[in-house]
Design a protein around this motif. Structure first.
Motif, short mmCIF file in Angstrom:
data_model
loop_
_atom_site.label_atom_id
_atom_site.label_comp_id
_atom_site.label_asym_id
_atom_site.label_seq_id
_atom_site.Cartn_x
_atom_site.Cartn_y
_atom_site.Cartn_z
N ARG A 1 0.83 -1.21 0.00
CA ARG A 1 0.00 0.00 0.00
C ARG A 1 0.86 1.26 0.00
NH1 ARG A 1 -3.82 -0.04 4.85
NH2 ARG A 1 -2.09 -1.11 5.86
N TRP A 2 1.99 1.24 0.73
CA TRP A 2 2.83 2.43 0.78
C TRP A 2 3.57 2.62 -0.54
CZ3 TRP A 2 2.97 6.77 3.08
CH2 TRP A 2 4.11 7.59 2.95
N TRP A 3 4.07 1.53 -1.08
CA TRP A 3 4.80 1.67 -2.34
C TRP A 3 3.89 2.11 -3.47
CZ3 TRP A 3 7.46 -3.72 -1.51
CH2 TRP A 3 8.37 -3.60 -0.45
N ALA A 4 2.60 1.81 -3.33
CA ALA A 4 1.65 2.27 -4.36
C ALA A 4 1.49 3.79 -4.33
CB ALA A 4 0.29 1.62 -4.14
N LEU A 5 1.97 4.46 -3.28
CA LEU A 5 1.92 5.92 -3.20
C LEU A 5 3.22 6.56 -3.67
CD1 LEU A 5 0.20 6.40 0.31
CD2 LEU A 5 -0.85 6.42 -1.96
N ASP A 6 4.18 5.76 -4.10
CA ASP A 6 5.48 6.31 -4.51
C ASP A 6 5.28 7.23 -5.72
OD1 ASP A 6 8.60 5.87 -4.32
OD2 ASP A 6 8.07 5.84 -6.44
N PRO A 7 5.71 8.51 -5.61
CA PRO A 7 5.49 9.46 -6.72
C PRO A 7 6.12 9.03 -8.03
CG PRO A 7 6.13 10.62 -4.70
CD PRO A 7 6.34 9.16 -4.46
N LEU A 8 7.32 8.49 -7.99
CA LEU A 8 7.99 8.09 -9.22
C LEU A 8 7.23 6.97 -9.92
CD1 LEU A 8 10.41 8.28 -11.15
CD2 LEU A 8 11.60 6.63 -9.69
N LEU A 9 6.84 5.96 -9.15
CA LEU A 9 6.10 4.85 -9.75
C LEU A 9 4.79 5.33 -10.36
CD1 LEU A 9 6.60 1.98 -7.09
CD2 LEU A 9 7.91 2.40 -9.19
N ARG A 10 4.08 6.18 -9.64
CA ARG A 10 2.79 6.65 -10.12
C ARG A 10 2.93 7.52 -11.38
NH1 ARG A 10 -0.51 8.64 -4.84
NH2 ARG A 10 -2.18 8.81 -6.40
N SER A 11 3.91 8.39 -11.38
CA SER A 11 4.06 9.30 -12.54
C SER A 11 4.49 8.53 -13.78
CB SER A 11 5.07 10.41 -12.20
OG SER A 11 6.35 9.86 -11.93
N LEU A 12 5.45 7.64 -13.63
CA LEU A 12 5.92 6.90 -14.80
C LEU A 12 4.87 5.92 -15.31
CD1 LEU A 12 9.65 6.11 -13.90
CD2 LEU A 12 8.80 7.66 -15.67
N LEU A 13 4.07 5.36 -14.37
CA LEU A 13 3.04 4.42 -14.81
C LEU A 13 1.99 5.13 -15.67
CD1 LEU A 13 2.11 1.48 -14.61
CD2 LEU A 13 0.77 2.11 -12.60
N GLU A 14 1.67 6.38 -15.30
CA GLU A 14 0.67 7.13 -16.08
C GLU A 14 1.26 7.66 -17.38
OE1 GLU A 14 -2.66 9.24 -13.64
OE2 GLU A 14 -0.73 9.76 -12.70
N ASP A 15 2.57 7.90 -17.41
CA ASP A 15 3.21 8.49 -18.60
C ASP A 15 3.77 7.37 -19.47
OD1 ASP A 15 4.42 10.02 -20.50
OD2 ASP A 15 5.86 10.99 -19.13
N GLU A 16 2.91 6.85 -20.35
CA GLU A 16 3.32 5.71 -21.16
C GLU A 16 4.39 6.10 -22.18
OE1 GLU A 16 -0.03 3.88 -22.95
OE2 GLU A 16 -1.14 3.64 -21.05
N ALA A 17 4.56 7.39 -22.46
CA ALA A 17 5.53 7.82 -23.47
C ALA A 17 6.86 8.21 -22.86
CB ALA A 17 4.95 8.99 -24.26
#
Length: 855
Positions: A445-461
């Protein structure tokens, strides 16, 4: 435990006054020895020729062995319980703190936290409320922390949890130490300016750096030590337990205590490491055990920390007696008590030795009664002699009963204690599992809040998106070594990043497991999904737990999720090993709701196999735990069962239909069906012969004995004596009723086989049999093998009737019967001495010269 004999004697002598059951047995046996001394003196004065010296000495030796073993068993059992408490107390804390060493490293690389620290260093005014909320979110998941504090290099407190002490700046030596260290973490239990007026707190700290390596500050995780150690102490103390559990530092100072009224925090206790020490503290005597940490994955915890368990000597052995039969199958209890595998062999042998001594005493008194009858005229007072000899037998019987009763009581207590230990260890195993999986549910649950993971996951390009995501996962996996791998998947369930090369093959592949779909459907960042414990391709086809959480993007939509594959095999096996009893053959299991084995210490019951847990055992395990005797694979097992109960916010480990997992701890105690059956062929009632009436002179003394289910007898005048079984030589070409030949007083003597003549199968061990030596009509002696000796009643001749008047077609070895007195018991049947002698003297009885046996 005690080792050398001198150590045993010295320590046990000091402890004996506190072992009430041992003291009571000692006083009872001393009283009986005094009675025996009086009887021996009366026997000498009356002319009774029974030699009791050897028997008395044998009982005295056995008494010493009994008391020594009772005391030693009692001591070792108590110390073993204390040692388990001490070892578990320190080890379960170390396992918890091991997770903290990874947490501090991960949180220090949190992009939001680093950006906040960098902005503060540049003199900007970042949103402190937002940072405080992020730290609160962290502690909501990891409630083991009391505070999370970010400190600037100059000592300014940049952020911490609301409600914490208002400290603006610190100049702690710990801060300088952390800023100067490039270690993965700094662990310190110290007094800090972060918590004024408090004596000590446990911190995990590390310096915070930007990607270029510039130091931005120091991060401190303050462990909620008081709360956690209180949970540990509460879980380890049993009902009516007088023990005090204390945590100590390397200087012998008490860090925490389960009973501060007896052992207060800050006290210095000079307790050596080891088990079963006698300790004086605060003017009182204690039994003490001190254990150091065994370590977990190389981590040993704060330097020099150990656990101490103290029990006041006055109460060390004053434990409530346990009833081994309460709620248990009585047949299984009897099987355990009879087989004795849960009991020291030295103590198990004592009843057998006492029985052998008693048999020898009975034989000696029986022979003395025979001699009294033969030399009735020479005896000063034959009636008194008989009463005296009977009293000697009764005293010996009472001593044997003390031996048997005391050992059975202790054995029953050991069985009950074993059951209690199994339940305690099952609860411990489940507690360790729940604590561990609590961390897994938090991590995902905490790692799911990681800013880097979230931003890169949304930015497919994004450039090198998969590589950057995988590098981030690999860095996390390096910190948290309990995971086999970490994977990131998108909103369609396709894997976009992996932490380890052996799962890189999954990149681009879609996960179709039910847990993946559940994770993508999670409504918020507080929720998580977990797989069933079942075989997974992500874990090489082996059973595993996989935890997953959703990464929510803009508008709250799940942009994907993170899956963490718990290295279930070795990790869960290690948890079971920590709760495994030291008893031979013991094993421990985790099983799921369908009775599938999750993990096992028993190679015969590997992970993935099934065990049959009775429904009532599972039901009781759900309701606070259970300890039972059960039969498994032909063995009676002491089994403790405990269902998952959760830890802190973690609700517990559940499987299908919401059924919780179980921990089982099993100890084999003996073979099923080995309980001693009632010997209907070995009567225990008194002989039923009618005693001679007063003034009735025409009587005959009958020497009686048991052979199988029969109570048999011969005229006492025909008996020479009863001797121990000494073996015999079988003779060829003889009657089936001839058992063989033996040497008696330098001559050969044939032995008549009563068991065969009566159609009985001998069930008495040969070494427990006796040979009754008889005089034949021709003066030639012969023997008959018997199982046990009985009384020598005086029977009126008028009460003896030929056996043919009662039974038709009976074997000719039976001559007559004694009329019953109306009392319950077997009929006394007299043997035909002449017939037995005739059988032995005919060519069919023996066609070789027995004297050849002496050559």
């Amino acid at each position: 435990m005690l080792s050398t004999q001198s150590e045993v004697n010295k320590k046990l002598r000091r402890l004996l006054p506190h072992m009430l059951h041992v003291t009571e047995n000692r006083e009872t046996l001393k009283s009986l020895e005094s009675v025996w001394d009086v009887l021996n003196l009366l026997g000498q004065l009356s002319g009774t020729t029974t030699e009791m010296g050897g028997t008395k000495a044998a009982f005295a030796t056995l008494t010493g062995n009994l008391l020594q073993n009772l005391a030693l068993t009692t001591f070792n059992k108590r110390v073993q319980q204390m040692a388990a408490q001490a070892q578990v107390a320190i080890d379960i804390l170390i396992r918890n703190l091991f997770e903290r060493t990874a947490d501090i490293g991960f949180l220090a690389t949190d992009d939001a936290l680093r950006a906040f620290a960098a902005a503060c260093q540049r003199g900007e005014a970042p949103d402190r409320a937002a940072m405080s909320e992020r730290l609160q979110a962290y502690v909501r998941r990891y409630s083991v922390y009391r505070d999370v504090i970010l400190v600037a290099p100059d000592g300014a407190v940049l952020a911490r949890l609301p409600g914490a002490p208002q400290v603006e700046r610190i100049s702690d030596p710990l801060l300088a130490q952390v800023l100067a260290s490039d270690a993965p973490y700094t662990e310190a239990a110290v007094c800090s300016q972060l918590f004024p007026n408090e004596s000590r707190n446990l911190f995990y700290a590390v310096r915070v750096q930007d990607e270029a390596g510039n130091v931005l500050g120091a991060l401190f995780l303050c462990f909620d030590f008081e709360n956690e150690i209180g949970r540990v102490f509460k879980g380890l103390q049993r009902a009516d337990d007088w023990s005090v559990i204390a945590l100590m530092d390397d200087e012998g100072k008490v860090i925490a205590s389960s009973d501060p009224y007896q052992v207060m925090g800050g006290a210095i206790v000079s307790a050596p490491y080891g088990d079963g020490h006698l300790l004086r503290f605060a003017g009182a005597g204690y039994l003490a055990v001190r254990r150091a940490a065994q370590g977990f994955q190389g981590y040993m915890g704060p330097q020099g920390w150990s656990a101490l368990v103290l029990v006041p000597l006055d109460m060390a052995f004053d434990q409530e007696e346990k009833d081994a039969q309460e709620g248990q199958d009585e047949a299984l209890v009897r099987a355990v008590l009879h087989s004795g595998t849960a009991f020291p062999p030295e103590l198990q042998a004592i009843p057998l030795q006492a029985d052998a001594i008693q048999r020898e005493l009975n034989r000696s008194v029986w022979n003395a009664n025979i001699r009294q009858g033969v030399a009735r005229e020479a005896s000063m007072n034959p009636a008194f002699s008989k009463v005296l000899l009977a009293e000697i037998v009764r005293t010996g019987t009472r001593m044997k009963e003390v031996f048997t009763r005391s050992i059975r009581e202790l054995q029953a207590m050991v069985v009950a204690s074993q059951l209690e230990d199994c339940q305690f260890l099952a609860a411990l195993a489940m507690d360790i599992l729940d604590r561990n999986l609590y961390e897994r549910a938090n991590d995902c649950r905490w790692w799911a809040l990681d800013p880097l993971l979230r931003s890169l996951l949304e930015d497919e390009a994004a450039d090198q998106r998969s590589e950057r995501l995988s590098a981030r996962l690999a860095a996390v996996n390096d910190l948290y070594t309990v995971y086999d791998s970490l994977l990131l998947f998108d909103a369609e369930g396709a894997v976009v990043a992996a932490s380890r090369p052996h799962v890189a093959q999954w990149l681009g592949r879609k996960l179709d497991a039910p847990w993946c779909a559940r994770a993508l459907a999670l409504p918020d960042a507080e929720s998580y999904a977990v797989s069933e414990f079942e075989a997974s391709e992500l874990y090489g086809g082996q059973p595993a737990y996989i935890y997953a959480a959703a990464l929510h993007g803009a508008g709250g939509r799940a942009a994907g999720g993170i899956a963490i594959v718990f290295d279930s095999g070795p990790q869960i096996a290690a948890m079971l090993g920590a709760a495994l009893p030291s008893a031979p053959g013991a094993f421990a299991l985790f099983i799921d709701a369908d009775n599938n084995v999750i993990a096992s210490t028993d190679p015969l019951r590997p992970a993935g196999s099934r065990v049959n847990v009775p429904a009532d055992v599972r039901a009781q395990a759900m309701d606070g735990g259970v300890a039972r005797l059960v039969v498994l694979d032909g063995q009676v097992m002491a089994i403790g069962a405990q269902a998952s109960a959760g830890y802190r916010e973690y609700p517990g480990t559940e499987g299908r239909a919401g059924q919780r997992a179980l921990a089982l701890v099993c100890v084999p105690l003996g073979e099923a069906g080995s309980e001693q059956q009632a010997d209907d062929w070995m009567p225990t009632a008194a002989p039923s012969a009618a005693p001679a009436q007063a003034g009735q002179d025409d009587t005959i003394d009958i020497a009686s004995f048991h052979v199988g289910r029969y109570l048999l007898g011969v005229p006492a005048s025909a008996v020479v004596e009863a001797i121990p079984f000494g073996g015999f030589v079988r003779l060829p070409n003889t009657s089936q009723n001839v058992r063989g030949a033996m040497v008696y007083r330098g001559s050969t003597m044939l032995v008549y086989d009563l068991h065969n003549a009566l159609g009985l199968t001998p069930r008495t061990r040969p070494e427990d049999m006796l040979t009754v030596v008889l005089n034949g009509e021709n003066g030639r002696r012969f023997g008959v093998l018997v199982d046990r000796l009985a009384d020598i009643p005086a029977v009126a001749r008028g009460d003896i009737a030929p056996v043919s008047n009662v039974f038709v077609g009976i074997t000719p070895v039976l001559a007559s019967v004694v009329k019953s007195s109306g009392e319950q018991g077997p009929m006394l049947t007299l043997l035909a001495v002449e017939h037995m002698a005739e059988v032995l003297n005919t060519p069919q009885g023996c066609d070789i010269d027995p004297a050849a046996l002496l050559e």
